[in-house]
Design an enzyme around this catalytic site. Structure first.
Site, PDB file in Angstrom:
ATOM      1  N   GLU A 185       0.663  -1.113   0.008  1.00 35.35           N
ATOM      2  CA  GLU A 185      -0.066   0.119   0.002  1.00 35.35           C
ATOM      3  C   GLU A 185       0.791   1.450   0.151  1.00 35.35           C
ATOM      4  O   GLU A 185       0.674   2.417   0.865  1.00 35.35           O
ATOM      5  CB  GLU A 185      -1.045  -0.087   1.245  1.00 35.35           C
ATOM      6  CG  GLU A 185      -1.813  -1.269   1.294  1.00 35.35           C
ATOM      7  CD  GLU A 185      -2.827  -1.040   2.238  1.00 35.35           C
ATOM      8  OE1 GLU A 185      -2.692  -0.283   3.243  1.00 35.35           O
ATOM      9  OE2 GLU A 185      -3.733  -1.871   2.312  1.00 35.35           O
ATOM     10  N   ASP A 238     -12.232  -9.949  -1.843  1.00 33.73           N
ATOM     11  CA  ASP A 238     -13.400 -10.228  -1.161  1.00 33.73           C
ATOM     12  C   ASP A 238     -14.306  -9.412  -1.863  1.00 33.73           C
ATOM     13  O   ASP A 238     -13.995  -8.317  -2.324  1.00 33.73           O
ATOM     14  CB  ASP A 238     -13.203 -10.052   0.483  1.00 33.73           C
ATOM     15  CG  ASP A 238     -12.533  -8.825   1.097  1.00 33.73           C
ATOM     16  OD1 ASP A 238     -12.368  -7.947   0.090  1.00 33.73           O
ATOM     17  OD2 ASP A 238     -12.123  -8.855   2.149  1.00 33.73           O
ATOM     18  N   ASN A 259       2.377  -4.573  -3.481  1.00 31.70           N
ATOM     19  CA  ASN A 259       0.745  -5.022  -3.170  1.00 31.70           C
ATOM     20  C   ASN A 259       0.110  -3.600  -2.986  1.00 31.70           C
ATOM     21  O   ASN A 259       0.568  -2.965  -2.194  1.00 31.70           O
ATOM     22  CB  ASN A 259       0.802  -6.085  -1.927  1.00 31.70           C
ATOM     23  CG  ASN A 259      -0.501  -6.660  -1.830  1.00 31.70           C
ATOM     24  OD1 ASN A 259      -1.032  -7.112  -2.873  1.00 31.70           O
ATOM     25  ND2 ASN A 259      -0.948  -6.481  -0.570  1.00 31.70           N
ATOM     26  N   HIS A 308     -10.283  -5.578  -2.590  1.00 29.80           N
ATOM     27  CA  HIS A 308     -11.340  -5.575  -1.588  1.00 29.80           C
ATOM     28  C   HIS A 308     -12.412  -5.013  -2.306  1.00 29.80           C
ATOM     29  O   HIS A 308     -12.536  -3.834  -2.424  1.00 29.80           O
ATOM     30  CB  HIS A 308     -10.967  -4.941  -0.214  1.00 29.80           C
ATOM     31  CG  HIS A 308      -9.633  -5.595   0.369  1.00 29.80           C
ATOM     32  ND1 HIS A 308     -10.324  -6.861   0.888  1.00 29.80           N
ATOM     33  CD2 HIS A 308      -8.382  -5.246   0.520  1.00 29.80           C
ATOM     34  CE1 HIS A 308      -8.935  -7.039   1.502  1.00 29.80           C
ATOM     35  NE2 HIS A 308      -7.752  -6.284   1.454  1.00 29.80           N
ATOM     36  N   GLU A 368      -5.943 -10.355  -2.147  1.00 32.41           N
ATOM     37  CA  GLU A 368      -6.914 -10.118  -1.069  1.00 32.41           C
ATOM     38  C   GLU A 368      -8.197 -10.070  -1.215  1.00 32.41           C
ATOM     39  O   GLU A 368      -9.112  -9.309  -0.986  1.00 32.41           O
ATOM     40  CB  GLU A 368      -6.300  -9.056  -0.177  1.00 32.41           C
ATOM     41  CG  GLU A 368      -4.754  -8.939   0.151  1.00 32.41           C
ATOM     42  CD  GLU A 368      -4.371  -7.753   1.204  1.00 32.41           C
ATOM     43  OE1 GLU A 368      -5.434  -7.208   1.629  1.00 32.41           O
ATOM     44  OE2 GLU A 368      -3.234  -7.344   1.232  1.00 32.41           O
TER      45      GLU A 368
HETATM   46  C1  XIL Z   1      -6.159  -6.454   8.090  1.00 30.66           C
HETATM   47  C2  XIL Z   1      -6.816  -7.571   8.937  1.00 30.66           C
HETATM   48  O1  XIL Z   1      -7.574  -8.447   8.014  1.00 30.66           O
HETATM   49  C3  XIL Z   1      -7.101  -7.062  10.010  1.00 30.66           C
HETATM   50  O2  XIL Z   1      -7.321  -8.301  11.041  1.00 30.66           O
HETATM   51  C4  XIL Z   1      -6.287  -6.219  10.737  1.00 30.66           C
HETATM   52  O3  XIL Z   1      -7.061  -5.498  11.967  1.00 30.66           O
HETATM   53  C5  XIL Z   1      -5.838  -5.017   9.911  1.00 30.66           C
HETATM   54  O4  XIL Z   1      -5.184  -5.627   8.582  1.00 30.66           O
HETATM   55  N1  XIL Z   1      -5.008  -4.531   3.505  1.00 30.66           N
HETATM   56  C6  XIL Z   1      -4.031  -5.513   3.804  1.00 30.66           C
HETATM   57  C7  XIL Z   1      -4.029  -6.553   4.855  1.00 30.66           C
HETATM   58  O5  XIL Z   1      -3.063  -5.403   3.067  1.00 30.66           O
HETATM   59  O6  XIL Z   1      -2.858  -6.465   5.563  1.00 30.66           O
HETATM   60  C8  XIL Z   1      -5.186  -5.939   5.900  1.00 30.66           C
HETATM   61  O7  XIL Z   1      -5.500  -6.855   6.891  1.00 30.66           O
HETATM   62  C9  XIL Z   1      -6.724  -5.553   5.230  1.00 30.66           C
HETATM   63  C10 XIL Z   1      -6.267  -4.523   4.073  1.00 30.66           C
END
Ligand code: XIL
Length: 368
Positions: free
Chosen positions: A175, A282, A216, A252, A280
């Site tokens: 990020e 969802d 990422n 996401h 990641e």
């Molecule tokens: C999130 C976890 O799922 C949570 O449990 C935690 O509180 C915060 O981090 N992007 C990412 C992940 O790269 O590491 C994050 O994971 C979600 C968003």
């Protein structure tokens, strides 16, 4: 024995293939312990099962919660049965691995890695350098630019060396971009200068030359500016000979984003020729955070259609670029979304009772 997690849906039970039989026999080894001596309990795999790991022609992963993996038999069975790759949801972040200046804590991450390898799964490392999840000691660290560079380099070297040969790949930087496609200001960029990204990749590659290294980020599918900023930045790294091998698209996403946005994002990132990890995934059903939203069959079908689109589009990338698709968490019951956004939501392929949702069948259909 098949766990309760599987009892409601037996559609995946059909005839065994030779590959499944081999997999099962290799999983029958009960003698394994993790590096701390805790037994890594083997998980029964069903011969001939139609599962994601057996039927999708590229790795399918999940971000895994270590507590559930250790304590919930049904969760562990589902992870092992369905997925061929694992990402630690939080136990490989810097706050977990290096909570104070002179302390490294490996137990949880080692447990996860040992579990994954015992089940013949790949482990994806998440994440080395990120502006979030920083322990207090780093936030308060006082030092000149040499001291900061040492901290940064030593951390990457130590972690990547620890997992060398066991963790296949890393999100080296997580990020780093703003929505407009320019770099964020983070503690790392402030202390190390904006070229810290290139050096993070160099240090990771020094520690494990075989690891596949990713940048990422989220939001590739939400707008052109961020994605195009990332692509052009990564192309610049490649042109300089920096050892970067792929782009992680977090994805996401939400069920009501138009199809074209997904297709354009996956296709443009694929056009770099680098490996693509949908890292990641969802697909939220309640993006407007309606506290009293009720889940309906219609919503489940709309979600299934988006999952299908993502898997189908990804499957059309050149094979050599298909690093895999990883969902962020395993079931709607352990998804980070409801907690993080304080709302009901159902973003994953399995419901909270470990049953397959319509999106599961849609994914298998997408890659037929
Ligand atoms: C999130 C976890 O799922 C949570 O449990 C935690 O509180 C915060 O981090 N992007 C990412 C992940 O790269 O590491 C994050 O994971 C979600 C968003």
């Amino acid at each position: 024995m098949v766990s309760a997690a599987c009892s409601k849906s037996d559609d995946y039970l059909n005839s065994a293939t030779p590959e499944d039989v081999v997999t099962q026999s290799t999983l029958a080894d009960t003698s394994k312990t993790d590096t701390s001596g805790t037994p890594v309990v083997p998980v029964p795999v069903i011969p001939g099962a139609v599962t994601l790991r057996n039927n999708v022609p590229f790795p399918v992963g999940a971000a895994v919660n270590i507590n559930l993996l250790q304590n919930d038999t049904a969760y562990r069975a589902l992870v092992s049965r369905e997925f061929s790759s694992i990402t630690a949801e939080s136990k490989m972040k810097i706050s977990a691995l290096h909570p104070s200046e002179n302390v490294y804590k490996w137990e949880n991450a080692d447990y996860l890695v040992d579990f994954a390898l015992s089940q013949h799964m790949r482990v994806h490392g998440h994440t080395l350098i990120w502006g979030s999840s920083l322990p207090t000691w780093i936030k308060e660290f006082k030092g000149d630019s040499v001291a900061w560079e040492n901290l940064f380099r030593d951390y990457i070297h130590t972690v990547v060396s620890h997992f060398k040969g066991r963790v296949a790949s890393w999100d080296v930087v997580n990020e780093p971009f703003k929505d407009d496609g320019t770099l964020k200001s983070t503690l790392w960029s402030q202390k190390l200068g904006s070229d810290y990204i290139a050096r993070a990749f160099i240090y990771a590659h020094e520690a494990d030359p075989n690891a596949v290294l990713f940048l990422n980020d989220y939001g590739h599918e939400y707008g052109n500016n961020k994605r195009r900023g990332i692509i052009s930045y990564v192309k610049g790294l490649v042109a300089r000979g920096i050892p970067i091998h792929g782009i992680g698209m977090q994805m996401h996403a939400r069920y009501n984003l138009d199809d074209n946005s997904f297709v354009k994002a996956i296709t443009e990132v694929g056009a770099t020729g680098l490996k693509v990890h949908i890292s990641e995934l969802d697909i939220a059903l309640n993006p407007s955070s309606n506290k009293s939203l009720v889940l309906t069959p219609e919503l489940l079908d709309l979600q299934a259609a988006k999952y299908k689109l993502v898997f189908k589009t990804y499957n059309s990338l050149p094979k050599s670029q298909q690093f895999g698709i990883t969902t962020w968490n395993v079931t709607d019951g352990d998804s980070w979304i409801p907690d993080n956004y304080n709302r009901p939501d159902w973003p994953l392929l399995f419901d909270a009772h470990y049953n397959k949702k319509p999106a599961y069948a849609a994914v298998l259909e997408a890659v037929k």
